[in-house]
Write an enzyme that holds these catalytic residues in place. Sequence first.
Site, PDB file in Angstrom:
ATOM      1  N   SER A   1       6.149  -1.691  -7.971  1.00  0.00           N
ATOM      2  CA  SER A   1       7.443  -2.378  -7.948  1.00  0.00           C
ATOM      3  C   SER A   1       8.366  -1.731  -6.919  1.00  0.00           C
ATOM      4  O   SER A   1       8.716  -0.556  -7.040  1.00  0.00           O
ATOM      5  CB  SER A   1       8.089  -2.319  -9.329  1.00  0.00           C
ATOM      6  OG  SER A   1       9.462  -2.641  -9.206  1.00  0.00           O
TER       7      SER A   1
ATOM      8  N   HIS B   1       5.013  -5.911  -6.568  1.00  0.00           N
ATOM      9  CA  HIS B   1       5.839  -6.423  -7.665  1.00  0.00           C
ATOM     10  C   HIS B   1       7.302  -6.474  -7.219  1.00  0.00           C
ATOM     11  O   HIS B   1       7.861  -5.473  -6.776  1.00  0.00           O
ATOM     12  CB  HIS B   1       5.663  -5.476  -8.858  1.00  0.00           C
ATOM     13  CG  HIS B   1       6.278  -5.925 -10.134  1.00  0.00           C
ATOM     14  ND1 HIS B   1       5.593  -6.641 -11.094  1.00  0.00           N
ATOM     15  CD2 HIS B   1       7.525  -5.750 -10.638  1.00  0.00           C
ATOM     16  CE1 HIS B   1       6.385  -6.870 -12.130  1.00  0.00           C
ATOM     17  NE2 HIS B   1       7.569  -6.345 -11.882  1.00  0.00           N
TER      18      HIS B   1
ATOM     19  N   ASP C   1      11.145  -7.407  -8.374  1.00  0.00           N
ATOM     20  CA  ASP C   1      12.015  -7.612  -9.532  1.00  0.00           C
ATOM     21  C   ASP C   1      13.311  -8.302  -9.129  1.00  0.00           C
ATOM     22  O   ASP C   1      14.193  -7.674  -8.544  1.00  0.00           O
ATOM     23  CB  ASP C   1      12.342  -6.252 -10.166  1.00  0.00           C
ATOM     24  CG  ASP C   1      11.135  -5.643 -10.852  1.00  0.00           C
ATOM     25  OD1 ASP C   1      10.575  -6.305 -11.746  1.00  0.00           O
ATOM     26  OD2 ASP C   1      10.754  -4.518 -10.483  1.00  0.00           O
TER      27      ASP C   1
ATOM     28  N   MET D   1      16.761  -9.939 -10.227  1.00  0.00           N
ATOM     29  CA  MET D   1      17.703  -9.882 -11.361  1.00  0.00           C
ATOM     30  C   MET D   1      18.987 -10.619 -11.011  1.00  0.00           C
ATOM     31  O   MET D   1      19.482 -10.496  -9.887  1.00  0.00           O
ATOM     32  CB  MET D   1      18.053  -8.426 -11.675  1.00  0.00           C
ATOM     33  CG  MET D   1      16.841  -7.555 -11.952  1.00  0.00           C
ATOM     34  SD  MET D   1      17.334  -5.851 -12.273  1.00  0.00           S
ATOM     35  CE  MET D   1      15.737  -5.050 -12.301  1.00  0.00           C
TER      36      MET D   1
ATOM     37  N   HIS E   1       8.664 -11.106 -10.379  1.00  0.00           N
ATOM     38  CA  HIS E   1       9.128 -11.014 -11.767  1.00  0.00           C
ATOM     39  C   HIS E   1      10.584 -11.462 -11.812  1.00  0.00           C
ATOM     40  O   HIS E   1      11.474 -10.759 -11.347  1.00  0.00           O
ATOM     41  CB  HIS E   1       8.971  -9.552 -12.226  1.00  0.00           C
ATOM     42  CG  HIS E   1       9.498  -9.278 -13.590  1.00  0.00           C
ATOM     43  ND1 HIS E   1       9.714  -7.993 -14.053  1.00  0.00           N
ATOM     44  CD2 HIS E   1       9.854 -10.098 -14.609  1.00  0.00           C
ATOM     45  CE1 HIS E   1      10.182  -8.042 -15.291  1.00  0.00           C
ATOM     46  NE2 HIS E   1      10.282  -9.309 -15.653  1.00  0.00           N
TER      47      HIS E   1
ATOM     48  N   MET F   1      13.890 -11.988 -13.557  1.00  0.00           N
ATOM     49  CA  MET F   1      14.769 -11.673 -14.688  1.00  0.00           C
ATOM     50  C   MET F   1      16.053 -12.464 -14.484  1.00  0.00           C
ATOM     51  O   MET F   1      17.123 -11.915 -14.252  1.00  0.00           O
ATOM     52  CB  MET F   1      15.019 -10.158 -14.739  1.00  0.00           C
ATOM     53  CG  MET F   1      13.836  -9.402 -15.318  1.00  0.00           C
ATOM     54  SD  MET F   1      13.873  -7.642 -14.930  1.00  0.00           S
ATOM     55  CE  MET F   1      13.039  -7.664 -13.347  1.00  0.00           C
TER      56      MET F   1
ATOM     57  N   MET G   1       6.955  -6.465 -21.379  1.00  0.00           N
ATOM     58  CA  MET G   1       7.890  -5.414 -20.963  1.00  0.00           C
ATOM     59  C   MET G   1       7.677  -4.222 -21.882  1.00  0.00           C
ATOM     60  O   MET G   1       7.737  -4.346 -23.102  1.00  0.00           O
ATOM     61  CB  MET G   1       9.349  -5.879 -21.088  1.00  0.00           C
ATOM     62  CG  MET G   1       9.851  -6.858 -20.040  1.00  0.00           C
ATOM     63  SD  MET G   1       9.517  -6.425 -18.316  1.00  0.00           S
ATOM     64  CE  MET G   1      10.362  -4.860 -18.150  1.00  0.00           C
TER      65      MET G   1
ATOM     66  N   ASP H   1       4.727  -3.901 -17.754  1.00  0.00           N
ATOM     67  CA  ASP H   1       5.766  -3.507 -16.805  1.00  0.00           C
ATOM     68  C   ASP H   1       6.731  -2.510 -17.446  1.00  0.00           C
ATOM     69  O   ASP H   1       7.331  -2.795 -18.483  1.00  0.00           O
ATOM     70  CB  ASP H   1       6.530  -4.772 -16.379  1.00  0.00           C
ATOM     71  CG  ASP H   1       7.507  -4.511 -15.252  1.00  0.00           C
ATOM     72  OD1 ASP H   1       7.470  -3.427 -14.648  1.00  0.00           O
ATOM     73  OD2 ASP H   1       8.325  -5.422 -14.977  1.00  0.00           O
TER      74      ASP H   1
HETATM   75  C1  DX5 Z   1      12.370  -3.258 -14.906  1.00  0.00           C
HETATM   76  C2  DX5 Z   1      11.442  -3.832 -13.901  1.00  0.00           C
HETATM   77  C3  DX5 Z   1      10.264  -3.005 -13.583  1.00  0.00           C
HETATM   78  C4  DX5 Z   1      10.587  -1.670 -13.000  1.00  0.00           C
HETATM   79  C5  DX5 Z   1       9.540  -0.719 -13.492  1.00  0.00           C
HETATM   80  O1  DX5 Z   1      13.233  -4.209 -15.350  1.00  0.00           O
HETATM   81  O2  DX5 Z   1      10.967  -5.088 -14.315  1.00  0.00           O
HETATM   82  O3  DX5 Z   1       9.334  -3.690 -12.752  1.00  0.00           O
HETATM   83  O4  DX5 Z   1      10.616  -1.647 -11.597  1.00  0.00           O
HETATM   84  O5  DX5 Z   1       9.985   0.519 -13.183  1.00  0.00           O
HETATM   85  P1  DX5 Z   1       9.355   1.849 -13.763  1.00  0.00           P
HETATM   86  O6  DX5 Z   1       7.900   1.834 -13.386  1.00  0.00           O
HETATM   87  O7  DX5 Z   1      10.154   2.880 -13.056  1.00  0.00           O
HETATM   88  O8  DX5 Z   1       9.558   1.823 -15.243  1.00  0.00           O
HETATM   89 ZN    ZN Z   2       9.228  -5.973 -13.163  1.00  0.00          ZN
END
Ligand code: DX5
Ligand code: ZN
Length: 220
Positions: A8, A33, A35, A37, A66, A68, A137, A175
């Site tokens: 990620s 990956h 993320d 948001m 991903h 969010m 998650m 994740d």
């Molecule tokens: C959190 C993200 C993850 C995050 C994981 O909301 O969806 O993908 O980057 O990070 P680590 O591996 O640091 O927990």
């Molecule tokens: Zn993620």
Amino acid sequence: MGPFISPSILSADFNNLAKEIQVINSSSADFIHLDVMDGVFVPNISFGFPIIEHVNKVATKPLDVHLMIIEPVRYVVPLVEVGAHIITVHYEACKDIERTVRHIKKQGVKAGVCINPNTPVSVLQDFITEPDVVMLMAVEPGVGGQVLIESTYAKVRELKSMIEKYNPVCMIEVDGGVNYDTGEKLFEAGADILASGSFVFKSENPADTIDRLKSTCMNG
Ligand code: DX5
Ligand code: ZN
């Protein structure tokens, strides 16, 4: 099969993003990956289309996006246009999860459904035949660097038996909080894809960490 590693970039150095992507390219990672948001579904805002487009130009690995964000169905087509390979939406963020999954698959990309730590695996039962990926998650979504919640292992096992029965080609992604130790246990429990942010990018040699994460799980 697996484990597949999906680093990620949330924890990557955004001042040197192209370089960070090239490191992933040179490693044994299977995906990148991303993320996204929206500041509504989760408190944070991360990045959107211009960054994804930029990543796609440099990346040689498929993009594992991903989302969010609330009502992600609105962004599926433009995400495919900027190179998304897997589009994962949150069960908690969709008005109509089945329609959203079908809409993603109709665009010719893989559809993923993600559930939060407090959402039980049983909510997936009604449409488990549909997704290509189910993501659990292992931390509250929104920030990197958290510790994996222990109950995740049991959820992986429960999900594994559900998909073995109803959708054996579906992959399980986990994740949050992935490191050598948790990664190995998640893989043992039935996970196929491990998303890892801080453990990879905060390490001295991210490519090496990815390779080791993969081989630790395989040989564990
Ligand atoms: C959190 C993200 C993850 C995050 C994981 O909301 O969806 O993908 O980057 O990070 P680590 O591996 O640091 O927990
Ligand atoms: Zn993620």
